[in-house]
Each structure stands twice: as structure tokens, then as C-alpha cells.
Design a protein around this motif. Structure first.
Motif: not given
Length: 831
Positions: A186-187, A200, A202-203, A216, A327, A333, A359, A366, A368-369
Motif C-alpha cells: 500500500c505504499t 501512501d 492508495t490514490p 482502498t 484525511d 475529510a 495532499r 477521497a 490522502t496526505t
């Protein structure tokens, strides 16, 4: 004729002056054309020559002086019948254009020649090596930085490198690489000259065509899809139907009746607000940032991210009030105080500069940072959470991701301006640093507080940024900085941003956009000044004018979403009809009659409604009215009254045909209302108008503000008791129910309360009822203070909603819904 150099002239300076006394002398031959020097680096010099000719055989003595950073010999003797060059030296001490003047005096004739001198000083670039295996130094012959490889076998391993062992070979760092894999699916594992980093990922997981699913990721299963929170919008929404996500599917539902809702019937409402829906019905409170990617336009508005796509406005993420930098998806958010958007290279993803973080926000909502931390700012290059940053200017697309200018917002010591960049994988690096004290006219004294602002970095190359400084007296200094191999160019500029398309250069200032091309220069002024702007890369600048989103091209400006008030009186349907200042609403079988007013014009008009009120159009009944203050549909006719010293009453047929005019016995009646049998109005007294013009006061009430008929001869009046009928001289108003026999009882409002409050009817605080209306079931709706719509129903007073626009009047329809007149439009409200 021979030509002597300055060196020969100086050698001859001690010689005896020739010439014959009493002989007339001719003027020296001197060119007074301005002399322009080559751009010259500070610490270096450049020269230009001034050519002179000396007529006759006499030696001539001249005296020279200059102003500015220029140098010449103080005095020269020039042999007769010769030509000579005087060397002028430019030695800049500051960055930018400098002007001076050379004065040459022919002593014999006492004749003075003045020549303008101009030169531009350049800052010597701060040469930084591009890699650990080269050195960089400034060389004048190259007019820039020159890199030279260090000796082979020089170690180049550092704690931030991605090598376990390395040395320099022919100017390159070569060695054994290390892996940055953290075994977490996931990274994103990032390796660069900044070292290993993990952000991260995920995006970047695969998305879905289903708008109710977002990417996700879990350490065990890797990328997947998750349902967005139930109730998330997935399409258009109105007061009667809404497309929302339920259990991961986009379904159509009827909005709950627990909250009032308003649709635009006709017109273009004025005013700010926060309303999703059809683009021309949507409301924006304060567009603070804007970015465009294909069909998607995203804006930051009142701590929320909103999307304009295919004629519809949807809130994607965030909440108001903000809960800080959090997030999440949708309303889970939260955005910080000064969030800024920029397009990324990945479809469906946008950069979001937010305080001390960068972010990513997706078009599914969604957030995410990507880099930085919400609890730690600074200026440290790094990857992901290891980076330290502060986003103090708008983000713009550029380089490998997005760029911004990092400046102190206020400071007592002008610290350096930084131009920084974040990549799509979370690497943050500083591209340039600039000492603000090098700017022309900046002289910051000890302990002085200067305010510094930047409108950002231009997309593309060369690297260009803007900065504005305000000194303690609020004097403003604005500059454009451009970095090239030759150094940094500093130009005073009122621009906010500059873009380059294939055919034009585009700039924007606070209230206009300028397009410059081979065809000429075109300046476009949008309908409102510009809070935020971005360029689509082709020919359109998208701007946020605070309460609207506007597309600007060289051909003009077009509102994409949000209000652009159109206070005209135009007949037509939902899209074409326009109204100015609608008031004095009165229900009729075909719709609602009303007075439409401007400062110089009154018209009686009809808001024609379909049986269920879903469709509306505007029709003008009479366009030739003098000033009127009230209109009522009474017994099949339009009765209009003018509150003045005459109290003129005009009666029209619905077709506009005049029936009669007469004066009432009391000039001020307030807004007339009809229950089909009688006409009454509230203007201090609660009064009834008869067909012959007589006026009768309904006893017991005074200080009346508004009234409306109910069912079976009942009326509702917001008034106070008359002291002559048991009241007090200073008694506050309440809502009274007046029966057919004219007896009355209070039904809402606590006279001891001086502020508005909801609750049981007789304990509720009601400070004002600007207008009121009664539905067939007896529900009383009224316009309260601060643009609020309130309601008395089943013994309870409830505040239903606060209008974004100024409410002017309202009327209840047979189904209990309301038509509310606002500035320049009509709304259909479902309580």
C-alpha cells in the motif's frame, strides 16, 4: 585623420596646449545619442566608447562627470584635427536597470553635452552542483554556471543516497544500489537523490466506473475498492429527486423531508451561498482556488472541495466548519484554512496544498496526505512524511508535479523566498532560494514587520514566480522573478500569473485577463474580480470570482457555474424568464401574481405554475404602472395600492385592462392580502379595505408588521396588543390568530424574549415576521431575521433554513410547498 585611444590621451594630458589666441573655435563633434551597455553581472564591468572629433588645430580641454554606477576620467586634453574615443565603464551594484548621465564640458567654449547612460545589473548566480560528482562555479565567459567533474574514485556515498557504496566515474555517481521496498503493497517506494521514501499509494490504486466506490488498500490484500459513505451524491440532486450512493450503488431517492429544500423556479438568484445542483442554480460562498483537468473543474469553497462537471455542481469532500487537516472520503475529510488545488498528471487526481501538507484529492472525494505533516512545518526537502513544508501561495502544475512559493506571511527579518516542487510520488525539493532584501526599493529596518505574499509559480520554463511585499506603512512593492542560467531577472509587475499557450501569452491581474498573440492584444474583464485562476493549457482561463466559476477566452467571459444576477424583466420559461425585485405575492388559480420592481419601473406580472409547481414561466400583465407597493388577487381582479399621501388604489383585470382607480380613506395600508371575501393589510394597524375605498381598523391590535389569511375567515397577524384594549404601550409583537368574529388569541411568540429561538410556540423567541403565509393545513411560514425561513406547525416554532439570497416575500401553495421571492428569482421551497 588619426584616432587616439584613451591611453594615449591620458599620456598626453601634461602637454602644452596648442592653438592661437583669438582664433574662433568650432564646436566639438559629439554624439548625444543614449548609450546602452550590455547586461553586466554585479562585481564585473563592461565598457562603451563615446566618439569625439576636434575640428581645427587647437588642442581642446574637456571636463567629464557621470551619475550612477558609471566611470569616466575627470579631465582630458584632445589634440586638434583628431578623433578620439572616451571609454565609459559600467560597474553595477544592484540588480535591475540603472540609469545615469554623462556630462562633457568643452572648457574653451563653455559648451556642455549630456548623454543618457543605461545598463542592467545581473545577480551572479548561486552555482549549485547538480550531483555530488561535479563542482559548479560561475564563469563570466559562459555568462553562467559551469560544471566540472571531480576526480574519479571520489566517494559520493551519503546517508541520503540510494547507493550502499558509490564513487565518482567521469562525473557520475556509480555504485551498488539498495532497495527501498518496505514490503507494504500500500505504499509507493520512492528512491531519489533524497534517499528512500514511502508514501501512501492508495490514490494510485485502480479505480472503478462506479461513482460509489473508491480505491482502498490493505497490507494483506493490497489494492481494492470500498463503498463511499451512504448519502454521498453521485449525480444531480433536486428537492424532489436525488442520485445518492447506498451500499455502494448509485440510486435515485426522494430527499428526506427532515430538512427544507429549495429549487429555483425561474430567474437567476443573486448572492453567495452553498448550494449543489444544476450549474446555474448552484451557489458558491467564496471560491478560493480552482483547477481544471479535462471535463472536471474542482474548486475550494468554504473549506470544501466542489466539482463542476457537465453542468452540475457537487460537493466532493470537506466540511464546514473545518476540523483541521484530516484525511478521509467525502464529509469525513477536512481541509485547513488556506487550501489550494493544482492539476496532477494522473487522471482523476489533483494536488491539494493544505497548510503544512501536500495532499491528493480524487474526483470521488477521497483525500490522502502525500507529503509533509499537519503538525510540523518547515523547509526540509524529503519524501512523504519526512518532508517539511508550508504552502503559502497557490499551487500550480509544473515540473514533475506541482510548485509553489514558500514565503513568510509576516516577518521582522525578510527571510528567503523559496520556490518548491512536489512530485506525484511525494518527493519535495527546493528549486530556488532568493533573498528578498535584494529586491529594488526594499529597505527593511530593524524590527520592522513586512507582509509578504506570492500569487505562485508560472507553469513551464523558465522558472517564474511573483512576490508582493507591504512595508509597515502598507506601501506595496510587486515583482516578477525569472530564473535562467544567467541568474535571476527582477521586474516590477502587477501581474498575478502568466501562462503560455501554443499561440498566445496570457496574464491575469486582479480584475482582468489579457491575451497577447501575433493577432494583437485583447483584454477581457470578467463579470467579477478574480479570486483564483487556472489555465486549461489550450485557450481558456478558468477563474473563480468569489461566488461563481467563469471561463475566459479572448472572445469574452462565460459563467460556467454559480450566479450572475440578471435583474431584468423578461417573460419566458425556466431558462429565459427574468425578474428584478419580486414582491407582494398573491396566489391565483393559474399561479402567483406579483409586483416586479426596479428603482424606476413597476410591473404587475404573473408567475404561471404547472399544477404540481414543477414548471414555471413569467408573464407581464401590465407594464405601464406607476409606483405601487402592494398587489392582491381579489375576487378575480388585481387590486394594487400605493402607500403615499393619496393612497391610490388601482384595479385591473388579469389581462391588464384597467377597471377603475380610486383613493382609499387611509393612505397607508401595507401589503394587501385577500381571503376571497375581504382585503386586509398590516401597516401599524390591522385594517380592512372596502370596495368603495373605505378603511376599517380591526380593533385590539397595533404595531402590526405582517398579516395573512387562513381558512374559514381566520387571519394571522404579527402585532402587539393595543393599550386601549388591554395591552401595554411598549409590548413586543406576537403572532395572533384573528377569528371570523374578530376576536383574537396569541398563538406564537414570547414577549419576554428579545432574540430568536425555536421551541414550543408560546415560548419561542420571534423578533420579526417580515412576511408570512398560511398553508391549507394551517401551517404558518414566515420570513424571520437574518434571511431565515421559520414555521409554526403543530404548536412548535422551527427554523427551516437560511437563504443564501435575500428573501422578499413568500406564499403557500395548495400542497404545502412555498414559492419564495428572492433577489432576481423565485424559489420553490419544500418545508
Amino acid at each position: 585623420m588619426r584616432r587616439f585611444t584613451l591611453a594615449l590621451l591620458l599620456a598626453a594630458a601634461g602637454c602644452r596646449q596648442g592653438g592661437v589666441s583669438g582664433v574662433d573655435l568650432e564646436p566639438l563633434g559629439v554624439s548625444t545619442q543614449p548609450i546602452v551597455f550590455d547586461d553586466t553581472f554585479i562585481g564585473f564591468t563592461s565598457q562603451r566608447a563615446l566618439s569625439l572629433t576636434v575640428p581645427g588645430k587647437s588642442t581642446r580641454e574637456v571636463r567629464l562627470s557621470v551619475t550612477g554606477p558609471f566611470e569616466v576620467p575627470d579631465q582630458l586634453q584632445l589634440p586638434g584635427s583628431e578623433a578620439a574615443d572616451v571609454a565609459i565603464t559600467f560597474r553595477p551594484t544592484t540588480v535591475g536597470i540603472t540609469e545615469g548621465t554623462l556630462e562633457l564640458v568643452d572648457i574653451a567654449l563653455q559648451q556642455t553635452f549630456s548623454i543618457a547612460l543605461t545598463g542592467r545589473g545581473l545577480a551572479v548566480p548561486d552555482c549549485q552542483a547538480s550531483s555530488p560528482c561535479v563542482t559548479s562555479r560561475f564563469e563570466l565567459s559562459a555568462r553562467g554556471c559551469v560544471e566540472t567533474p571531480v576526480a574519479d574514485d571520489t566517494p559520493c556515498t551519503s546517508p541520503l543516497s540510494c547507493f550502499s557504496r558509490a564513487s565518482c566515474v567521469a562525473g557520475e555517481c556509480r555504485g551498488t544500489t539498495v532497495t527501498c521496498d518496505d514490503a507494504d503493497p500500500c505504499t509507493l517506494d520512492v528512491c531519489s537523490d533524497l534517499g528512500c521514501g514511502h508514501v501512501d499509494g492508495t490514490p494510485y490504486c485502480p479505480g472503478s466506473t462506479n461513482p460509489c466506490l473508491v480505491p482502498t488498500c490493505s497490507r494483506d490484500a493490497g489494492c481494492g475498492l470500498a463503498e463511499v459513505p451512504d448519502g454521498t451524491a453521485c449525480g444531480e440532486r433536486s428537492c424532489t429527486t436525488a442520485l445518492i450512493c447506498i451500499s455502494g450503488s448509485c440510486v435515485q431517492r426522494t430527499p428526506p423531508k427532515s430538512q427544507a429544500c429549495a429549487d429555483v423556479l425561474v430567474g437567476v438568484p443573486a448572492g453567495r451561498g452553498f448550494v449543489d445542483g444544476r450549474a446555474d442554480d448552484a451557489r458558491f460562498n467564496a471560491v478560493a482556488s480552482i483547477a481544471v483537468q479535462g471535463e472536471d473543474v474542482l474548486v475550494v469553497d468554504d473549506a470544501r472541495i466542489r466539482q463542476v462537471r457537465r453542468g452540475n455542481v457537487t460537493t466532493l469532500a470537506g466540511r464546514s466548519p473545518s476540523a483541521g487537516i484530516v484525511d478521509g472520503v467525502g464529509a469525513n475529510a477536512s481541509l485547513g484554512a488556506r487550501a489550494s488545488l493544482a492539476t496532477s498528471n494522473t487522471p482523476g487526481l489533483f494536488f491539494l496544498g493544505d497548510g503544512t501538507t501536500i495532499r491528493l484529492v480524487s474526483t470521488r472525494g477521497a483525500v490522502t496526505t502525500l507529503a509533509g505533516r499537519p503538525d510540523a512545518g518547515g523547509a526540509l526537502d524529503g519524501i512523504g512524511a519526512a518532508a517539511r513544508l508550508s504552502v503559502s501561495s497557490p499551487l500550480t502544475p509544473g515540473g514533475s508535479g506541482a510548485r509553489w512559493v514558500q514565503v513568510p506571511r509576516d516577518t521582522t527579518a525578510l527571510s528567503p523566498l523559496l520556490v518548491r516542487e512536489v512530485s506525484g510520488t511525494g518527493s519535495v525539493r527546493t528549486l530556488q532560494s532568493f533573498d528578498l532584501r535584494q529586491l529594488p526599493a526594499i529597505d527593511a529596518g530593524p524590527n520592522e514587520v513586512w507582509f509578504v505574499y506570492s500569487s505562485g509559480v508560472a507553469p513551464g520554463e523558465p522558472l517564474t514566480a511573483w512576490v508582493t511585499l507591504n512595508d509597515p506603512s502598507r506601501a506595496s512593492y510587486a515583482y516578477r522573478l525569472t530564473w535562467t542560467d544567467a541568474g535571476v531577472s527582477i521586474v516590477p509587475s502587477n501581474e498575478y500569473m502568466r501562462w503560455q499557450s501554443t499561440s498566445a501569452t496570457i496574464t491575469h491581474e486582479p480584475c482582468r485577463v489579457t491575451f497577447e498573440s501575433d493577432a494583437g492584444r485583447v483584454t477581457v474583464q470578467p463579470p467579477s474580480c478574480i479570486n483564483a485562476a487556472t489555465f486549461d493549457g489550450d485557450r481558456t482561463v478558468m477563474v473563480g470570482g468569489g461566488e461563481s466559476v467563469i471561463a475566459v477566452t479572448a472572445a469574452g467571459a462565460r459563467v460556467v457555474a454559480g450566479p450572475l444576477p440578471d435583474r431584468r424583466m423578461v417573460d419566458g420559461d425556466r431558462d429565459a424568464g427574468r425578474t428584478a425585485w419580486p414582491q407582494s405575492l398573491s396566489p391565483a388559480p393559474d399561479g402567483v401574481f406579483f409586483l416586479d420592481t426596479t428603482p424606476s419601473l413597476n410591473r404587475a406580472r404573473l408567475l404561471r405554475l404547472s399544477p404540481n409547481g414543477s414548471r414555471a414561466s413569467l408573464e407581464t400583465v401590465d407594464a405601464g404602472l406607476s409606483f405601487q407597493t402592494s398587489l392582491a388577487f381579489h375576487q378575480g381582479q388585481l387590486w394594487m395600492h400605493r402607500d403615499d399621501n393619496v393612497g391610490l388604489v388601482t384595479v385591473l383585470e388579469p389581462s391588464g385592462t384597467l377597471v377603475r382607480r380610486f383613493s382609499s380613506s387611509v393612505p397607508n395600508l401595507g401589503q394587501l392580502q385577500s381571503n376571497g371575501s375581504v382585503l386586509r393589510g398590516a401597516q401599524f394597524w390591522f385594517q380592512e379595505l372596502s370596495a368603495d375605498g373605505g378603511v376599517r381598523r380591526i380593533p385590539g391590535l397595533m404595531n402590526a408588521q405582517a398579516s395573512a389569511p387562513g381558512q374559514a375567515g381566520v387571519w394571522y397577524v404579527f402585532a402587539a396588543r393595543d393599550p386601549n384594549d388591554g395591552g401595554f404601550a411598549t409590548e413586543p409583537r406576537q403572532l395572533f390568530r384573528v377569528e371570523a368574529d374578530e376576536s383574537f388569541t396569541p398563538v406564537a411568540g414570547d414577549v419576554t424574549k428579545t432574540t430568536d429561538s425555536d421551541g414550543p410556540a408560546l415560548t419561542a423567541g420571534i423578533t420579526t415576521m417580515q412576511k408570512l403565509t398560511v398553508a391549507p393545513d394551517g401551517t404558518v411560514s414566515f420570513l424571520g431575521a437574518k434571511n431565515q425561513l421559520r414555521q409554526l406547525r403543530n404548536g412548535q416554532v422551527t427554523t427551516l433554513m437560511t437563504f443564501s439570497d435575500t428573501p422578499l416575500d413568500l406564499v403557500a401553495l395548495s400542497d404545502g410547498s412555498l414559492v419564495v421571492a428572492v433577489d432576481a428569482a423565485f424559489l420553490h421551497v419544500f418545508p
